[in-house]
Design an enzyme around this catalytic site. Structure first.
Site, mmCIF file in Angstrom:
data_model
loop_
_atom_site.group_PDB
_atom_site.id
_atom_site.type_symbol
_atom_site.label_atom_id
_atom_site.label_comp_id
_atom_site.label_asym_id
_atom_site.label_seq_id
_atom_site.Cartn_x
_atom_site.Cartn_y
_atom_site.Cartn_z
ATOM 1 N N ASP A 44 -21.263 3.473 -17.967
ATOM 2 C CA ASP A 44 -20.272 1.837 -17.894
ATOM 3 C C ASP A 44 -20.154 2.053 -19.689
ATOM 4 O O ASP A 44 -19.135 1.884 -20.089
ATOM 5 C CB ASP A 44 -20.800 0.658 -17.713
ATOM 6 C CG ASP A 44 -19.835 0.376 -17.686
ATOM 7 O OD1 ASP A 44 -18.614 0.328 -17.395
ATOM 8 O OD2 ASP A 44 -19.757 -1.152 -18.212
ATOM 9 N N ASP B 240 -24.984 1.104 -22.871
ATOM 10 C CA ASP B 240 -26.138 1.096 -21.591
ATOM 11 C C ASP B 240 -25.887 2.167 -20.737
ATOM 12 O O ASP B 240 -25.326 3.118 -20.500
ATOM 13 C CB ASP B 240 -26.926 -0.318 -20.996
ATOM 14 C CG ASP B 240 -25.419 -0.628 -20.750
ATOM 15 O OD1 ASP B 240 -24.267 -0.261 -20.383
ATOM 16 O OD2 ASP B 240 -24.892 -1.827 -20.216
ATOM 17 N N TYR C 153 -24.837 -11.886 -12.492
ATOM 18 C CA TYR C 153 -23.467 -12.651 -12.892
ATOM 19 C C TYR C 153 -23.503 -14.304 -13.074
ATOM 20 O O TYR C 153 -22.438 -14.763 -13.556
ATOM 21 C CB TYR C 153 -22.100 -11.556 -12.086
ATOM 22 C CG TYR C 153 -21.820 -10.731 -12.360
ATOM 23 C CD1 TYR C 153 -22.632 -10.008 -13.194
ATOM 24 C CD2 TYR C 153 -21.421 -9.551 -10.670
ATOM 25 C CE1 TYR C 153 -22.974 -8.414 -12.898
ATOM 26 C CE2 TYR C 153 -21.361 -8.945 -10.556
ATOM 27 C CZ TYR C 153 -21.984 -8.191 -11.672
ATOM 28 O OH TYR C 153 -21.224 -6.862 -11.636
ATOM 29 N N GLU D 97 -19.514 -2.639 -29.294
ATOM 30 C CA GLU D 97 -20.044 -2.050 -28.608
ATOM 31 C C GLU D 97 -18.685 -0.704 -28.444
ATOM 32 O O GLU D 97 -17.602 -1.065 -29.189
ATOM 33 C CB GLU D 97 -19.329 -3.429 -27.211
ATOM 34 C CG GLU D 97 -18.755 -2.608 -26.140
ATOM 35 C CD GLU D 97 -20.306 -2.990 -25.287
ATOM 36 O OE1 GLU D 97 -20.455 -4.096 -24.607
ATOM 37 O OE2 GLU D 97 -20.638 -2.051 -25.042
#
Ligand SMILES: *[C@@H]1O[C@H](CO)[C@@H](O)[C@H](O)[C@H]1NC(C)=O
Ligand SMILES: *[C@@H]1O[C@H](CO)[C@@H](O)[C@H](O)[C@H]1NC(C)=O
Ligand SMILES: *[C@@H]1O[C@H](CO)[C@@H](O)[C@H](O)[C@H]1NC(C)=O
Length: 483
Positions: A73, A76, A225, A454
């Protein structure tokens, strides 16, 4: 809008993009290399990323199903089906709309291969009609590790949705992605195209019949989450806040669009999809102007897709309202970048650039929206005083928040030392668009500063499609000048 409709599209092209300072073809090439660097599973022999090898070959479903492949994704190593699907849909949309740009850049082959890499994975994850794996890897466990994907050795659980634990948003998003992939492969690989469409239709039915939100269904994920907001570096954590109904209708519309509109050959003749899309548009009041276009906020995309499909004034006006708001009133940085969120600042701007390029193609204020899109994308490529695309242009980011590229060449060891190393990443993560600057155009090129640095699958998707759109306009302008 109606002025836009009567304007000759071609007449407006040349002035807008012909004279850009940036080589959009080269940016397309680099962005596709970024996707290649994110590949999980067994790599093909023509892998172009010298510092990448096979990884996560043990990814399996709960009954031992082969779930290798797909894309990591972000920096990571969790594989999130939702953002991967959203990315695939957006890349396919851009490819279908601006294939000439990919061809002129010599990148069509790589674009097809990037799209198929995701399509193959979704098919593996769709293990039976009403059963879809939506995540491989445990987020917390994954984040105890910094290093190369080739060295991963923690357990990587797989999470799925099914009739007992439905997830209409995930199933719908994956259906849209596979329908888009099906259209992309219509000519080049008809067998593969029908296979993707068959899966897309099954997933669409699954999404419609068994309603639910996937992050509630995937319990293994939900416990993370639901923990205090992990100000994590992974923009791919998606506690999707989209209302289930809206999300489902969004997916339906996307599915429909790819079946009927991107080319003159429908992938299916069933008129049910457009009827349902229009029905949901009314029922869930999607007419309201959205603020953004993002992987979990798709309404602006729905509006423009319906406008392109039907040319109905309602949809045309909605698309125009969104783009006019974005161009004229959305918050901007002093240097003119649209500023919607501190996470994925550039992605947000690139996404609206792409959507408004699509609105322009539908004849809505073409000059205004194209100029806006060029301005946003060129900001990222250097107009802001620097490049935000790794490996491209002046002073590009040297320390993207990305574990694999922060490691030295194998077999040298790699771990948290690499995370803390205050120098540029040893491997060049070509083509990655970083999250971007803050609302004052301020940016920090530091690996640990994930708010700025990121990189993710979805950050590059709208960007790549918008760049293809600008290249397409240049090609049309050149063609126009010649004749
Ligand atoms: C733009 O980039 C492409 C691909 O990298 C390259 O082949 C081409 O020569 C470049 N064009 C110019 C005008 O520099
Ligand atoms: C994973 O690798 C680490 C570091 O090399 C090692 O300490 C650990 O024992 C390995 N774990 C497993 C389950 O192999
Ligand atoms: C779509 O296909 C039909 C039948 O093949 C053809 O007559 C028509 O001209 C095509 N329309 C466009 C816009 O290409």
């Amino acid at each position: 809008m109606r002025d836009g409709l009567v304007l000759s599209l071609v007449a407006t092209l040349a002035a807008v993009v012909a004279a850009s300072d940036y080589n959009y073809s080269h940016v397309l090439e680099l962005s596709l290399l970024f996707y290649e660097a994110q590949r999980s599973g067994k790599l093909p022999i023509d892998n172009r990323i010298p510092w990448r090898g096979d990884s996560a070959l043990g990814d399996r479903g709960q009954n031992g199903e082969d779930l290798t492949g797909g894309y990591y994704d972000a920096g990571d190593f969790v594989k999130f089906g939702f953002t991967m699907a959203s990315t695939t849909t957006l890349l396919s949309w851009g490819y279908l709309a601006y294939r000439d740009a990919y061809e002129a850049a010599g990148q069509a082959k790589y674009a097809l291969s990037a799209i198929k890499w995701a399509g193959d994975y979704f098919i593996k994850c769709h293990v039976s009609p009403n059963e879809l794996y939506g995540q491989v890897g445990d987020f917390n466990l994954d984040h105890t590790f910094w290093g190369r994907p080739e060295d991963l050795n923690m357990s990587r659980p797989a999470y799925k949705i099914d009739t007992q634990h439905p997830g209409s948003d995930l199933a719908g998003e994956t259906a849209a992605a596979l329908a888009a992939v099906s259209l992309v492969f219509r000519d080049v690989n008809p067998g593969y195209s029908s296979k993707c469409l068959e899966h897309a239709k099954q997933l669409y039915r699954f999404a419609s019949q068994y309603r639910g939100l996937y992050h509630e269904a995937i319990k293994g994920a939900a416990q993370y989450y639901d923990s205090p907001p992990p100000l994590s570096f992974n923009a791919g954590i998606f506690i999707t806040k989209v209302c289930e109904e809206i999300s489902r209708s969004v997916q339906r519309t996307a599915l429909h669009r790819y079946n009927f509109a991107c080319s003159n050959r429908s992938a299916t003749d069933d008129p049910q999809f457009l009827d349902e899309a229009e029905h949901h548009y009314m029922k869930f009041r999607l007419k309201e102007r959205p603020n953004e276009f993002f992987y979990n906020k798709k309404v602006a995309g729905v509006q423009i897709l319906l406008a392109q499909l039907t040319r109905q004034p309602d949809y045309m006006e909605a698309a125009q309202a969104f783009c006019d708001f974005t161009v004229d009133y959305q918050k901007k940085t002093p240097k003119g970048l649209v500023y919607i969120d501190k996470f994925g600042t550039l992605c947000h701007a690139a996404n609206v650039a792409f959507v408004c390029l699509q609105a322009a193609d539908a004849g809505i204020s073409p000059t205004k929206y194209r100029e806006f899109a060029r301005q946003q994308i060129d900001y990222m490529l250097g107009d802001s005083g620097r490049s935000y695309v790794v490996g491209f242009g002046h002073n590009y980011p040297k320390q993207p928040h990305h574990a694999a590229s922060s490691c030295p060449m194998r077999p040298a060891p790699c771990g948290w030392d690499a995370f803390n190393w205050p120098r540029e990443n040893p491997q060049l993560l070509k083509g990655a668009l970083v999250s971007g600057p803050d609302e004052n155009d301020h940016y920090m090129d530091k690996r640990e500063e994930y708010v700025y640095n990121e990189v993710t699958l979805d950050y590059n998707a709208g960007f790549q499609s918008a760049v293809a759109g600008l290249r397409h306009l240049q090609l049309e302008a050149f063609e126009n000048n010649r004749t």
